[in-house]
Design an enzyme around this catalytic site. Structure first.
Site, short mmCIF file in Angstrom:
data_model
loop_
_atom_site.label_atom_id
_atom_site.label_comp_id
_atom_site.label_asym_id
_atom_site.label_seq_id
_atom_site.Cartn_x
_atom_site.Cartn_y
_atom_site.Cartn_z
N HIS A 72 0.83 -1.21 0.00
CA HIS A 72 0.00 0.00 0.00
C HIS A 72 0.86 1.26 0.00
CE1 HIS A 72 -4.13 -1.68 1.31
NE2 HIS A 72 -3.47 -2.56 0.61
N TYR A 201 -9.57 5.06 7.37
CA TYR A 201 -9.78 5.36 8.79
C TYR A 201 -10.85 6.45 8.84
CZ TYR A 201 -5.36 2.99 9.96
OH TYR A 201 -4.37 2.07 10.13
N PRO A 293 -4.74 -0.43 18.79
CA PRO A 293 -4.45 -0.91 17.44
C PRO A 293 -4.52 0.14 16.33
CG PRO A 293 -6.62 -1.63 18.15
CD PRO A 293 -5.98 -0.99 19.33
N LYS A 297 0.61 -0.88 15.23
CA LYS A 297 2.02 -0.89 15.59
C LYS A 297 2.48 -2.09 16.43
CE LYS A 297 3.18 2.78 13.46
NZ LYS A 297 3.80 2.48 12.17
N TYR A 385 3.64 6.25 10.29
CA TYR A 385 2.81 5.14 9.82
C TYR A 385 3.64 4.07 9.11
CZ TYR A 385 -1.50 2.87 8.37
OH TYR A 385 -2.52 1.96 8.21
#
Ligand code: APR
Ligand code: PHB
Length: 391
Positions: A72, A201, A293, A297, A385
Site C-alpha cells: 500500500h 480510517y 491498534p 504498531k 505510519y
C-alpha cells in the site's frame, strides 16, 4: 536440557528473535503455551511497516509475503462524509506498508525455524522462569506431563501481555505506565471484496470505523464500540448498516458485503513497563508494552525490540561485552515511547470519547483538517505510519 537463549512465547517477538539469533549462530529453545494450530490460525492485526518487510526479506522469510502481501502506497482518512488521501510513499521518499496477516508471519517463521532444526515446544504447561538475577537462569515447564528444566545463559520474555515473565520480576523493580480507553473495537473478517484499494480510517458522529483487508477477496473491518460490548447484540445486518453509515462518503460509495467469517472484540490500552530487563531476563513485544491498534504498531514494535535484543546478544557472544545488553531497555524505550505517542494520537484523533464536549469534537475535526491539508502534518503522520527508522 540446555540452550544459550531460552525464549518464552512463540508470537512474532519470540519467533523472530529465535530466527535472528539462529542467523548469528546462537542456539535457542522456544516454549509456547498454545498449540501450533492455535497460533497459526489466531486472527490478529495484519499491517507490516517497511522496516518489518525489509527485515523479513533480508533474513529469508519474506518469500510468501512478497507473493501474497498487498503493498500500500497510501491510506485514506474519512470525515465529514469525504475522503482525504495521505500519500505515504510520496511523503516518505517511496516507503510503503504491506498488508499480510500476523498469523501468516507466524507460519513463515515457524516453517523457517523448524527447517533449521530449532526446538519449539508447543503446548508447554506451567512455564516458569528462575534465577535470572543470578548466574544460573533457567526455565521449568511440563511437556506431556513430564517436567523439564531448561538451563540457559539468557531468558527472553516474549510471552505477550498476559505472560508469566513480567509478573515474575520482583515488584518494585518495574514501573508501569498505562491508559485504558473508554471504548473497544468490534472487528469482523468478511468474505467480501475490499471496497477500496486502500485502508480507510473514518471519524464519524457514531464513532470510529476502519476498512482494511487481507486479500482481494477478504475484507477486515472494525467499529468503535463499548469496552464491554455484547457481541450478541450485533447481528450481522446491524454491523453492516453501521459500517456503511460510518464509512459513507458522498452518494456513490457503497461497502461490499459478504459472509462474516469471524467476529471479535479488541480492547484498547496503552501500556509500558520500565525497564524492559532485569538481570538476564529481557522482555520484548507485548510482554513489555501494548499500544491501541489504531496505526497497527503492535507487531512492528515487537519486531523492533527483538532486532535490538538479537544484536546485543550477538555482540555479547562475539566479544564478551555486555554493553549493548545493558543498554537494551534504554534503546528500545526510545522507539517504544514514540510509537506510544503516535498510537495514542491516532486513537485520540479518530474516536469519540464518552466525556468529550462540543469543543473536543471541533478540535478533532480541526486536527483531521490540518493533517489532510498541511504537507508538514501529513508527512509526520506518514513517517510514523510507515515506521520510524530503526536505531
Ligand atoms: N508460557 C508460554 N507461552 C506463553 C505463556 C506462557 N506462560 N503466556 C503466553 N504465551 C504465548 C502466547 O500463547 C503467545 O503465542 O506467548 C505468545 C505471545 O505472543 P503475542 O501475544 O503475539 O505477543 P508478541 O510476540 O509480543 O507480538 C506482538 O503485536 O499485533 C500485536 O498483540 C499483537 O500479538 C501481537 C503483538
Ligand atoms: C488490520 O488490518 O487488522 C488493521 C489495519 C490497520 C490498523 C489496525 C488493524 O490500524
Amino acid at each position: 536440557m540446555r540452550t544459550q537463549v531460552g525464549i518464552v512465547g512463540a508470537g512474532p517477538a519470540g519467533l523472530m528473535l529465535s530466527h535472528l539469533l539462529h542467523l548469528e549462530g546462537i542456539e535457542t529453545v522456544v516454549l509456547e503455551a498454545r498449540s501450533r494450530k492455535h497460533i497459526e490460525e489466531r486472527i490478529r492485526a495484519g499491517l507490516l511497516e517497511q522496516g518489518t518487510v525489509d527485515l523479513m526479506v533480508e533474513t529469508g522469510v519474506g518469500e510468501r509475503m512478497k507473493r501474497q502481501g498487498l503493498v500500500h502506497h497510501g491510506i485514506e482518512l474519512r470525515f465529514g462524509g469525504r475522503g482525504h488521501r495521505i500519500d505515504l510513499s510520496g511523503l516518505t521518499g517511496g516507503k510503503t506498508v504491506t498488508i499480510y496477516a500476523q498469523h501468516e508471519v507466524i507460519k513463515d517463521l515457524i516453517g523457517a525455524r523448524r527447517a533449521a532444526g530449532c526446538q519449539i515446544v508447543f503446548e508447554a504447561e506451567d512455564v516458569s522462569v528462575h534465577n535470572f538475577d543470578g548466574s544460573a537462569p533457567g526455565i521449568r515447564f511440563r511437556e506431556s506431563g513430564k517436567v523439564t528444566e531448561l538451563a540457559c545463559d539468557f531468558i527472553a520474555g516474549c510471552d505477550g501481555f498476559h505472560g508469566v515473565c513480567r509478573p515474575t520480576i520482583p515488584t518494585g523493580a518495574l514501573t508501569t505506565y498505562d491508559r485504558i480507553y473508554p471504548f473497544a473495537w468490534l472487528g469482523i473478517l468478511a468474505e467480501a471484496r475490499p471496497s477500496s484499494d486502500e485502508l480507510i480510517y473514518a471519524y464519524h458522529e457514531h464513532g470510529f470505523a476502519l476498512h482494511s483487508m487481507r486479500s482481494a477477496e477478504i475484507t477486515r473491518l472494525y467499529l468503535q464500540c463499548a469496552p464491554d460490548e455484547d457481541l450478541n447484540k450485533w447481528p450481522d445486518g446491524k454491523i453492516w448498516d453501521e459500517l456503511q453509515l460510518r464509512l459513507a462518503a458522498g452518494q456513490g460509495w457503497k461497502l461490499n458485503q459478504g459472509a462474516i467469517l469471524q467476529k471479535g472484540i479488541t480492547e484498547m490500552r496503552s501500556f509500558v513497563v520500565e525497564p524492559m530487563q532485569f538481570g538476564s531476563l529481557f522482555l520484548a513485544g507485548d510482554a513489555a508494552h501494548i499500544v491501541p491498534p489504531t496505526g497497527a504498531k503492535g507487531l512492528n514494535l515487537a519486531v523492533a525490540d527483538v532486532r535490538v535484543l538479537a544484536r546485543a546478544l550477538a555482540d555479547y557472544y562475539a566479544t564478551g561485552s555486555r554493553e549493548l545488553l545493558a543498554r537494551y531497555s534504554e534503546t528500545c524505550l526510545r522507539r517504544v515511547w514514540k510509537v506510544q505517542r503516535f498510537s495514542w494520537w491516532m486513537t485520540s484523533m479518530l474516536h469519540r470519547f464518552a466525556d468529550e464536549n462540543a469543543f473536543d469534537q471541533r478540535r478533532q475535526l480541526a486536527e483531521l483538517d490540518y493533517v489532510t491539508s498541511s504537507r508538514a502534518a501529513a508527512q509526520s503522520l506518514a513517517e510514523n505510519y510507515v515506521g520510524l527508522p530503526m536505531e
